[in-house]
Design an enzyme around this catalytic site. Sequence first.
Site, PDB file in Angstrom:
ATOM      1  N   GLY A  11       0.718  -1.271  -0.029  1.00  0.00           N
ATOM      2  CA  GLY A  11       0.091  -0.054   0.110  1.00  0.00           C
ATOM      3  C   GLY A  11       0.686   1.271  -0.042  1.00  0.00           C
ATOM      4  O   GLY A  11       1.793   1.067  -0.581  1.00  0.00           O
ATOM      5  N   VAL A  13       2.486   2.860   2.311  1.00  0.00           N
ATOM      6  CA  VAL A  13       3.515   2.974   3.011  1.00  0.00           C
ATOM      7  C   VAL A  13       4.570   1.771   2.804  1.00  0.00           C
ATOM      8  O   VAL A  13       5.678   1.971   2.681  1.00  0.00           O
ATOM      9  CB  VAL A  13       3.183   2.469   4.796  1.00  0.00           C
ATOM     10  CG1 VAL A  13       4.518   2.330   5.365  1.00  0.00           C
ATOM     11  CG2 VAL A  13       2.364   3.505   5.323  1.00  0.00           C
ATOM     12  N   ILE A 119       5.427  -2.631  10.540  1.00  0.00           N
ATOM     13  CA  ILE A 119       4.802  -1.385  10.376  1.00  0.00           C
ATOM     14  C   ILE A 119       3.336  -1.465  10.766  1.00  0.00           C
ATOM     15  O   ILE A 119       2.641  -0.336  11.183  1.00  0.00           O
ATOM     16  CB  ILE A 119       5.060  -0.706   9.196  1.00  0.00           C
ATOM     17  CG1 ILE A 119       6.650  -0.553   8.589  1.00  0.00           C
ATOM     18  CG2 ILE A 119       4.577   0.908   8.974  1.00  0.00           C
ATOM     19  CD1 ILE A 119       6.791  -0.022   7.115  1.00  0.00           C
ATOM     20  N   HIS A 176       2.607   2.919  20.329  1.00  0.00           N
ATOM     21  CA  HIS A 176       2.339   3.939  19.006  1.00  0.00           C
ATOM     22  C   HIS A 176       0.842   4.042  18.793  1.00  0.00           C
ATOM     23  O   HIS A 176       0.463   3.686  18.211  1.00  0.00           O
ATOM     24  CB  HIS A 176       2.824   3.348  17.869  1.00  0.00           C
ATOM     25  CG  HIS A 176       2.874   4.081  16.655  1.00  0.00           C
ATOM     26  ND1 HIS A 176       3.287   5.364  16.520  1.00  0.00           N
ATOM     27  CD2 HIS A 176       2.321   3.761  15.353  1.00  0.00           C
ATOM     28  CE1 HIS A 176       3.004   5.907  15.328  1.00  0.00           C
ATOM     29  NE2 HIS A 176       2.351   4.924  14.558  1.00  0.00           N
TER      30      HIS A 176
END
Length: 301
Positions: A11, A13, A119, A176
């Site tokens: 995608g 990223v 990620i 995060h």
Amino acid sequence: MARTIGIIGIGHVGVTTAFNLVSKGVADKLVLIDKKAELAEGESFDLKDALGGLPTYTDIVVNDYDALKDADVVISAVGNIGAISNGDRIGETKTSKVALDDVAPKLKASGFHGVLLDITNPCDAVTSYWQYLLDLPKSQIIGTGTSLDTYRMRRAVADTLHVNVADVRGYNMGEHGESQFTAWSTVRVNNEPIAEYAKVDYDQLADDARAGGWKIYQAKHYTSYGIATIATEMTQAIISDAHRIFPCANYDPEFGIAIGHPAMIGKQGVIKTPTLKLTDEERAKYVHSAGIIKDTFEKMK
């Protein structure tokens, strides 16, 4: 030996990270994997078109899990950022679990034994879930964690105090996500504790770091450049055995989950985790954040 890097999930990223790796000459072989075969093929051709203008060469392979057997690093960029809700990455839990349940057995069957860099959000819980799914040492499974949040904090501090961002040091820690925090006791500006600077609105700066991704998402409906840069930096640190410290999502045995805290990164993943002297307030925030991550991880299991 050829440096082989895999990216699962092409995608925004994933492909931005792929371009960084190719343009910087980090990988000798890059393996792109996506459930949308035509997308992976198309992105591979686009990347190959760029090779003619680069001083390095990268062999680009598409949708071949077997090619990951001897990969140094595999980057997990699967998921659906559209599932995010009100800036809270926990909204991506369900779609990320479905994606990992699909790709993890294939990665495992490939014989992959390198370092997995996550990620995919919610990053800490997903990194913990990767550690649960794969038969690899937990030190070899890490996530980008609060590295990007730390960059956002450093940028906010630099803008506020009119200094160069390179001269701001310190860490954001924890999830995060919404429960992250800036460990102000670790932050130094021009090699002085930030406490030496007058009229600093710590709450505002922490909010700028925490909400930075949401502001970008509201404007363009995804983020890419910042996180892809972090992923590239961490990949380079692994490939080159740099022994470089990142505030990344890595295993904390006290809580049994991966959570954002500083770790020294090299060819085998986490080499060691430096001890930080947090304040009582910072420690309480870390414990609170660990509880949120653990709850999300248990739901994924």
